[in-house]
Write a protein that holds these residues in place. Structure first.
Motif, mmCIF file in Angstrom:
data_model
loop_
_atom_site.group_PDB
_atom_site.id
_atom_site.type_symbol
_atom_site.label_atom_id
_atom_site.label_comp_id
_atom_site.label_asym_id
_atom_site.label_seq_id
_atom_site.Cartn_x
_atom_site.Cartn_y
_atom_site.Cartn_z
ATOM 1 N N PHE A 181 0.745 -1.070 -0.134
ATOM 2 C CA PHE A 181 0.087 -0.124 -0.063
ATOM 3 C C PHE A 181 0.859 1.103 -0.092
ATOM 4 O O PHE A 181 0.269 2.326 -0.429
ATOM 5 N N HIS A 182 2.193 1.253 0.395
ATOM 6 C CA HIS A 182 2.970 2.312 0.254
ATOM 7 C C HIS A 182 3.989 2.443 -0.512
ATOM 8 O O HIS A 182 4.683 3.433 -0.646
ATOM 9 N N SER A 183 4.067 1.211 -1.371
ATOM 10 C CA SER A 183 5.409 1.308 -2.125
ATOM 11 C C SER A 183 4.676 1.967 -3.758
ATOM 12 O O SER A 183 3.709 1.815 -4.056
ATOM 13 N N LYS A 184 5.562 2.790 -4.353
ATOM 14 C CA LYS A 184 5.197 3.199 -5.602
ATOM 15 C C LYS A 184 5.365 2.005 -6.802
ATOM 16 O O LYS A 184 6.308 0.943 -6.586
ATOM 17 N N TRP A 185 4.654 2.321 -7.831
ATOM 18 C CA TRP A 185 4.409 0.957 -8.671
ATOM 19 C C TRP A 185 5.669 1.266 -9.876
ATOM 20 O O TRP A 185 5.596 2.573 -10.185
ATOM 21 N N GLU A 186 6.226 0.064 -10.047
ATOM 22 C CA GLU A 186 7.109 0.241 -11.176
ATOM 23 C C GLU A 186 6.446 -0.453 -12.524
ATOM 24 O O GLU A 186 6.514 -1.564 -12.386
ATOM 25 N N THR A 204 7.884 -9.191 -9.983
ATOM 26 C CA THR A 204 7.980 -9.623 -8.708
ATOM 27 C C THR A 204 6.666 -9.471 -7.792
ATOM 28 O O THR A 204 5.697 -9.217 -8.256
ATOM 29 N N LEU A 205 6.877 -10.049 -6.643
ATOM 30 C CA LEU A 205 5.798 -9.840 -5.578
ATOM 31 C C LEU A 205 5.771 -8.366 -5.125
ATOM 32 O O LEU A 205 4.783 -8.454 -4.304
ATOM 33 N N LYS A 206 6.599 -7.744 -5.554
ATOM 34 C CA LYS A 206 6.537 -6.215 -5.148
ATOM 35 C C LYS A 206 5.814 -5.472 -6.155
ATOM 36 O O LYS A 206 5.097 -6.108 -6.921
ATOM 37 N N ASN A 207 5.670 -4.161 -5.963
ATOM 38 C CA ASN A 207 4.700 -3.265 -6.913
ATOM 39 C C ASN A 207 5.698 -3.253 -8.186
ATOM 40 O O ASN A 207 5.777 -2.146 -8.614
ATOM 41 N N GLY A 227 0.015 -13.636 -5.163
ATOM 42 C CA GLY A 227 0.207 -14.709 -4.617
ATOM 43 C C GLY A 227 1.373 -14.539 -3.402
ATOM 44 O O GLY A 227 1.604 -13.610 -2.924
ATOM 45 N N ALA A 228 2.090 -15.862 -3.253
ATOM 46 C CA ALA A 228 3.108 -15.769 -2.267
ATOM 47 C C ALA A 228 4.202 -16.590 -3.045
ATOM 48 O O ALA A 228 4.046 -17.218 -3.872
ATOM 49 N N ARG A 229 5.391 -16.443 -2.472
ATOM 50 C CA ARG A 229 6.839 -17.332 -3.002
ATOM 51 C C ARG A 229 6.578 -18.612 -3.327
ATOM 52 O O ARG A 229 5.897 -19.326 -2.207
ATOM 53 N N GLY A 230 6.835 -19.083 -4.431
ATOM 54 C CA GLY A 230 6.377 -20.610 -4.597
ATOM 55 C C GLY A 230 4.897 -20.881 -4.992
ATOM 56 O O GLY A 230 4.649 -22.189 -5.280
ATOM 57 N N ALA A 231 3.946 -20.044 -4.673
ATOM 58 C CA ALA A 231 2.715 -20.197 -5.258
ATOM 59 C C ALA A 231 2.261 -18.988 -5.665
ATOM 60 O O ALA A 231 1.293 -18.380 -4.994
ATOM 61 N N ASN A 232 2.489 -18.673 -6.891
ATOM 62 C CA ASN A 232 2.115 -17.181 -7.578
ATOM 63 C C ASN A 232 1.508 -17.495 -9.008
ATOM 64 O O ASN A 232 1.698 -18.520 -9.389
#
Length: 232
Positions: free
Chosen positions: A15-20, A35-38, A158-163
């Motif tokens: 919710f606080h990270s900027k999207w790339e 990635t699982l980041k934004n 999802g999560a690492r290993g299941a995305n």
């Protein structure tokens, strides 16, 4: 770090990270640099959903191996036809397949794929099923295809290993919703129809499409076709 702390940190970061975002030049897949980041990829795409109709009744009323054979033949034909029309299968969801088309001919290619899927059902799958000679089998394979187009925002969830990838945009939602319409038709939005090449609109000067109101959703004008596109 406990599970509560991990989830709290993850939600805070999202919710606080900027999207790339980067502009896509091909249909993203699980190997894309997401990635699982934004991080996200934006792409102009046409989404096709092909869905078996009445699969619950099929599973309840027929042997499990019979239902599996229907799933396998239908989804295989869909996948091969989609690839032949320069589309990319992005997901299987039980009895349906999602595909994305890009490029200048994405709408026409998606529609051709849908009409070829109908031909394959009528001229390949059902004849082979009947030729198998299942005793007392009156099964009729019914299916629906929905197509819409828009700018898509693709991110990894999802999560690492299941995305998996999530396709954010009207087209993914609308194409899926169109498959809840009555079976044996291909349904497309006005956005798709207005960008079709004439070869996907008319045959010998006769329109392959009729306008209908999408009264089960937003009352927009959409187009449906009972035509198929033969191939050898």
């Amino acid at each position: 770090m406990g599970l509560k702390d991990e989830l709290t940190t993850f939600c805070h970061d999202v919710f606080h990270s900027k999207w790339e975002t980067t502009e896509g030049r091909k249909v993203p897949d699980e190997d894309s640099k997401l990635t699982l980041k934004n991080t996200a990829i934006t792409i102009e795409g046409t989404v096709l959903y092909a869905d078996l109709d009445g699969s619950t009744a099929m599973v309840d009323g027929y042997k499990n191996w019979f239902a599996a054979e229907i799933y396998k033949t239908y989804l295989y034909c869909c996948a091969r036809i989609i690839a032949a029309q320069d589309g990319v299968v992005t997901a299987y969801d039980g009895d349906r397949v999602m595909a994305v088309f890009i490029g200048d001919s994405k709408n026409t290619n998606a529609v051709k794929a849908a009409l070829k899927i109908k031909w394959a059902v009528d001229q390949i799958i059902m004849p082979k099923l009947k030729a198998r000679g299942y005793a007392n089998c009156n099964f009729d394979l019914k299916h629906v295809t929905g197509i819409d187009t828009c700018s898509l925002f693709v991110a990894k969830t999802g999560a690492r290993g299941a995305n998996d990838l999530v396709w954010v945009g009207r087209a993914a939602n609308y194409a899926a919703k169109l498959t809840s319409m009555p079976s044996s038709y291909t349904y497309i939005t006005a956005s798709v129809y207005n960008k079709l090449a004439d070869e996907a609109k008319f045959t010998n000067g006769k329109s392959m499409w009729e306008t209908v109101k999408w009264d089960k959703f937003n009352n927009d004008t959409i187009y449906r076709s009972s035509w198929h596109w033969s191939f050898v």
